[in-house]
Design a protein around this motif. Structure first.
Motif, PDB file in Angstrom:
ATOM      1  N   UNK A  69      43.607  49.785  32.796  1.00 44.83           N
ATOM      2  CA  UNK A  69      43.628  48.931  31.603  1.00 44.83           C
ATOM      3  C   UNK A  69      44.210  47.564  31.949  1.00 44.83           C
ATOM      4  N   UNK A  70      45.335  47.541  32.645  1.00 42.79           N
ATOM      5  CA  UNK A  70      45.955  46.256  32.989  1.00 42.79           C
ATOM      6  C   UNK A  70      45.109  45.453  33.975  1.00 42.79           C
ATOM      7  N   UNK A  71      44.458  46.124  34.908  1.00 43.29           N
ATOM      8  CA  UNK A  71      43.588  45.405  35.841  1.00 43.29           C
ATOM      9  C   UNK A  71      42.413  44.750  35.108  1.00 43.29           C
ATOM     10  N   UNK A  72      41.835  45.458  34.150  1.00 49.10           N
ATOM     11  CA  UNK A  72      40.702  44.914  33.400  1.00 49.10           C
ATOM     12  C   UNK A  72      41.136  43.906  32.342  1.00 49.10           C
ATOM     13  N   UNK A  73      42.430  43.851  32.051  1.00 52.15           N
ATOM     14  CA  UNK A  73      42.933  42.941  31.018  1.00 52.15           C
ATOM     15  C   UNK A  73      43.234  41.550  31.554  1.00 52.15           C
ATOM     16  N   UNK A  74      43.107  41.379  32.854  1.00 57.51           N
ATOM     17  CA  UNK A  74      43.353  40.047  33.417  1.00 57.51           C
ATOM     18  C   UNK A  74      42.198  39.126  33.069  1.00 57.51           C
ATOM     19  N   UNK A  75      42.540  37.911  32.750  1.00 53.79           N
ATOM     20  CA  UNK A  75      41.527  36.897  32.464  1.00 53.79           C
ATOM     21  C   UNK A  75      40.946  36.399  33.785  1.00 53.79           C
ATOM     22  N   UNK A  76      39.718  35.887  33.754  1.00 51.85           N
ATOM     23  CA  UNK A  76      39.121  35.366  34.998  1.00 51.85           C
ATOM     24  C   UNK A  76      40.014  34.350  35.697  1.00 51.85           C
ATOM     25  N   UNK A  77      40.749  33.542  34.936  1.00 44.48           N
ATOM     26  CA  UNK A  77      41.628  32.539  35.559  1.00 44.48           C
ATOM     27  C   UNK A  77      42.832  33.171  36.223  1.00 44.48           C
ATOM     28  N   UNK A  78      43.126  34.449  35.931  1.00 43.48           N
ATOM     29  CA  UNK A  78      44.259  35.155  36.544  1.00 43.48           C
ATOM     30  C   UNK A  78      43.922  35.778  37.881  1.00 43.48           C
ATOM     31  N   UNK A  79      42.661  35.819  38.228  1.00 47.53           N
ATOM     32  CA  UNK A  79      42.227  36.526  39.436  1.00 47.53           C
ATOM     33  C   UNK A  79      42.223  35.609  40.638  1.00 47.53           C
TER      34      UNK A  79
END
Length: 164
Positions: free
Chosen positions: A152-162
């Motif tokens: 859940x937390x991995x998928x909750x990152x925004x594209x700008x967070x990656x």
């Protein structure tokens, strides 16, 4: 269940799938949505917008119009909230008598409250909080949903967070 997270992460329908029948409007008793809205307000800082959103039933494998795009309803998707049209899609089979299925509606009503209350850096950023509230609601009913929190937390990152 975890795939519900990726709704905002572009599960766009491939052109080869083609059009499917339109989702059917669904009648959920006002007492059900009002009780869920009251629970959200009692267990969060959110005020639920007045009136119920339009609710539609769709099926896995169907293509729905979601926030202006075609979306292929994935077999793991249980529900989705369309902020643009203020509507909820519930994936059948669905019953208000099944607490896990009812919690999917709760989850989408939480998103409705979240997105009306404030801006989020991306739709996925709202997921952990919605899942925490959903988990609390289920815990009150003696149910452990078994959410995969790391996922859940991995998928909750925004594209700008990656990181590239």
């Amino acid at each position: 269940m975890i795939r519900a997270i990726v709704i905002g992460l572009a599960l766009l329908c491939p052109a080869a799938v083609g059009a499917c029948p339109a989702p059917l409007p669904m009648s959920v008793p006002d007492a059900v949505t009002e009780a869920l809205a009251a629970w959200i307000e009692a267990h969060s800082d959110y005020t639920v917008p007045e009136g119920a959103p339009a609710i539609f039933m769709c099926q896995s494998g169907e293509v729905i119009t979601y926030e202006g795009h075609d979306l292929l309803v994935d077999s793991d998707l249980r529900a989705a909230y369309d902020l643009v049209e203020d509507r909820i899609f519930l994936v059948g089979p669905w019953s208000e008598d099944d607490p896990m299925q009812l919690s999917s509606l709760l989850h989408e009503l939480i998103h409705r409250a979240q997105f009306h209350a404030r801006d989020w850096p991306c739709p996925a950023a709202a997921e952990p909080e919605a899942y925490r509230l959903q988990e609390a609601w289920l815990a009150e009913r003696g149910i452990d949903p078994g959410f995969e929190w790391v996922e859940i937390y991995l998928h909750a990152r925004c594209p700008s967070d990656r990181h590239p």
